[in-house]
Design a protein around this motif. Structure first.
Motif, PDB file in Angstrom:
ATOM      1  N   THR A 238       0.860  -1.184   0.000  1.00  0.00           N
ATOM      2  CA  THR A 238       0.000   0.000   0.000  1.00  0.00           C
ATOM      3  C   THR A 238       0.899   1.239   0.000  1.00  0.00           C
ATOM      4  N   ASP A 240       1.366   5.695  -1.392  1.00  0.00           N
ATOM      5  CA  ASP A 240       0.630   6.946  -1.561  1.00  0.00           C
ATOM      6  C   ASP A 240      -0.047   7.003  -2.935  1.00  0.00           C
ATOM      7  N   SER A 318      -2.873   2.184  -4.256  1.00  0.00           N
ATOM      8  CA  SER A 318      -2.857   3.328  -3.351  1.00  0.00           C
ATOM      9  C   SER A 318      -3.631   2.930  -2.096  1.00  0.00           C
ATOM     10  N   HIS A 319      -3.483   3.722  -1.038  1.00  0.00           N
ATOM     11  CA  HIS A 319      -4.194   3.387   0.203  1.00  0.00           C
ATOM     12  C   HIS A 319      -5.701   3.288  -0.065  1.00  0.00           C
ATOM     13  N   ALA A 320      -6.212   4.182  -0.900  1.00  0.00           N
ATOM     14  CA  ALA A 320      -7.653   4.162  -1.192  1.00  0.00           C
ATOM     15  C   ALA A 320      -8.023   2.899  -1.976  1.00  0.00           C
ATOM     16  N   ALA A 323      -7.934  -0.027   0.349  1.00  0.00           N
ATOM     17  CA  ALA A 323      -9.116   0.058   1.229  1.00  0.00           C
ATOM     18  C   ALA A 323     -10.374  -0.389   0.467  1.00  0.00           C
ATOM     19  N   ASP A 324     -10.456  -0.041  -0.822  1.00  0.00           N
ATOM     20  CA  ASP A 324     -11.617  -0.495  -1.627  1.00  0.00           C
ATOM     21  C   ASP A 324     -11.679  -2.021  -1.638  1.00  0.00           C
ATOM     22  N   LEU A 355      -2.718   3.117   5.057  1.00  0.00           N
ATOM     23  CA  LEU A 355      -3.978   2.378   4.875  1.00  0.00           C
ATOM     24  C   LEU A 355      -4.919   2.537   6.062  1.00  0.00           C
ATOM     25  N   GLU A 358      -6.977   5.620   6.242  1.00  0.00           N
ATOM     26  CA  GLU A 358      -7.990   5.581   5.179  1.00  0.00           C
ATOM     27  C   GLU A 358      -9.184   4.719   5.616  1.00  0.00           C
ATOM     28  N   ARG A 361     -11.095   6.541   8.327  1.00  0.00           N
ATOM     29  CA  ARG A 361     -11.916   7.613   7.759  1.00  0.00           C
ATOM     30  C   ARG A 361     -13.221   7.051   7.201  1.00  0.00           C
ATOM     31  N   ARG A 362     -13.146   5.832   6.641  1.00  0.00           N
ATOM     32  CA  ARG A 362     -14.348   5.207   6.084  1.00  0.00           C
ATOM     33  C   ARG A 362     -15.225   4.558   7.155  1.00  0.00           C
TER      34      ARG A 362
END
Ligand code: FMN
Length: 367
Positions: A238, A240, A318-320, A323-324, A355, A358, A361-362
């Motif tokens: 993971t 940036d 990416s971290h996003a 996370a997905d 990660l 992220e 945050r979700r």
């Protein structure tokens, strides 16, 4: 539901790349970071600092003993739990129940147990285990029944095919008892998991395959009037940006020597493990030039399995994006992720600093 993140203890050594791997003989091992107490302490403290709830250990002839190495690490860590792997065939149920209770009492409840029935006959015979796989799972079933009975605090008499115990009991049974994690995906494994485990672990197969396995296990557990939780074990890269993550795995691939890949695949082909076969099917033993050729699902890379048995896939992006993918597994029923990366020290920080925020945050992190 929410997700819990665990990390991995490289008790067989560590390095910067997938190619820095342990072998079965000391002469062929190439692990730049030896699994000394000093290095494992650094990794365990990094995992604790980066918010992981537990650390999985491996068990086998190619790594250090999981009970002893993690017991040593209890001294230099405060909160992190150890997911200690062990093989029922190598220890009696009464002794395992006692070791777990001792560990739980001395550590203030920091033990999780991973029950490894075993899928490689060569490895099993090293430890004097000559049963075939179906018999091994039948033995695991009896073993876990006895362990749970002993933990209930009453003296146990049991007459089974694999164990006969009289008046088996231990003192000072702690609360909470350690949860039982369980890896194994074969037809013989699933009913035992449904009957005896708390958490079923699977390698990081694509989410649709994992979802199908979860459905099957839920049906089996329903019949036992039990509820199982589910976990996935995979590597993670993971970063940036997506480009940085894929450049890292491209680097792993570029370093792989085709002769090493062929030798690894020949060895893995002898494995009787259904879970291992599912990993091998994802790359079919062929090393491509482009890492993306082994992206078997968006963000899921099967290239680790070219050189490694067991966890053969990595969540990459990416971290996003990672996370997905975690959320996608979560929708398939996965609540626990046992992650790792090369090297385990630095990669723990990539997860903890990139990660994890992220996921927080979700709103999907358990803690
Ligand atoms: N087998 C080992 O010999 N040592 C291990 O440390 C080990 N760790 C495992 C961790 C996970 C997350 C999983 C899913 C499996 C692990 N296994 C390990 C293998 C299994 O526990 C299992 O006994 C073997 O793969 C046979 O599985 P099968 O039922 O899929 O054929």
């Amino acid at each position: 539901m929410s997700v819990t993140l665990h990390w991995f203890l490289p008790s067989h050594g560590d390095g910067r790349s997938v190619v820095d791997r342990p072998h079965t003989t000391p002469e062929s091992a190439h692990t730049p970071r030896r699994p000394t107490l000093e290095y494992l302490t650094q990794v365990a403290r990094a995992a604790e600092q980066n918010g992981f709830m537990g650390m999985l250990t491996p068990t086998g002839s190619w790594c250090q003993d999981a009970w002893l190495s993690t017991a040593a690490l209890l001294q230099s860590t405060d909160r992190i739990k150890f997911l200690v792997a062990f093989r029922p065939g190598s220890v009696t149920p009464t002794l395992a129940a006692q070791q777990a209770v001792t560990y739980q009492n001395l550590s203030g409840g920091r033990l999780l147990l991973n029950v490894v029935t075993g899928g490689d006959p060569v490895e099993q015979r090293r430890f004097g285990d000559w049963l075939d796989k179906d018999q091994r799972y039948a033995r695991t079933d009896e073993f876990l029944h006895i362990v749970r009975e002993i933990w209930s605090g009453k003296p146990v008499d049991f007459d089974g095919e694999h164990y006969q115990v009289r008046d088996a009991a231990i003192f000072d049974v702690p609360a909470p008892l350690p949860p039982l994690y369980f890896g194994g995906s074969s037809p013989a494994a699933l009913p035992v998991a449904a009957r005896r485990a708390d958490v079923h672990l699977t390698w990081g197969e694509p989410p649709e395959a994992v979802a199908a396995k979860v459905r099957t296990l839920r049906e089996l557990a329903d019949r036992e009037q039990r509820r199982l939780r589910f976990g996935v074990r995979a590597h993670v890269v993971t970063r940036d940006t997506s480009e940085q993550a894929w450049a890292t795995v491209q680097g792993f691939l570029d370093e792989m020597n085709p002769a090493d890949v062929a030798a690894t695949q020949e060895k893995l082909a002898a494995s009787e493990a259904t879970g291992q076969q599912a990993m091998t099917a994802l790359h079919q033993g062929v090393k491509p030039d482009d890492a993306r050729a082994l992206e078997v699902h968006p963000g899921l890379w099967a290239g680790v399995g070219l050189l490694r048995g067991g966890a053969g896939t990595a969540l990459v992006g990416s971290h996003a994006e990672v996370a997905d993918l975690i959320e996608e597994y979560h929708r398939a029923g996965i609540e626990e992720f046992v992650l790792s990366g090369y090297p385990h020290l630095e990669e723990a920080y990539w997860v903890g600093e990139g990660l994890r925020p992220e996921l927080a945050r979700r709103g999907v992190l358990a803690r």
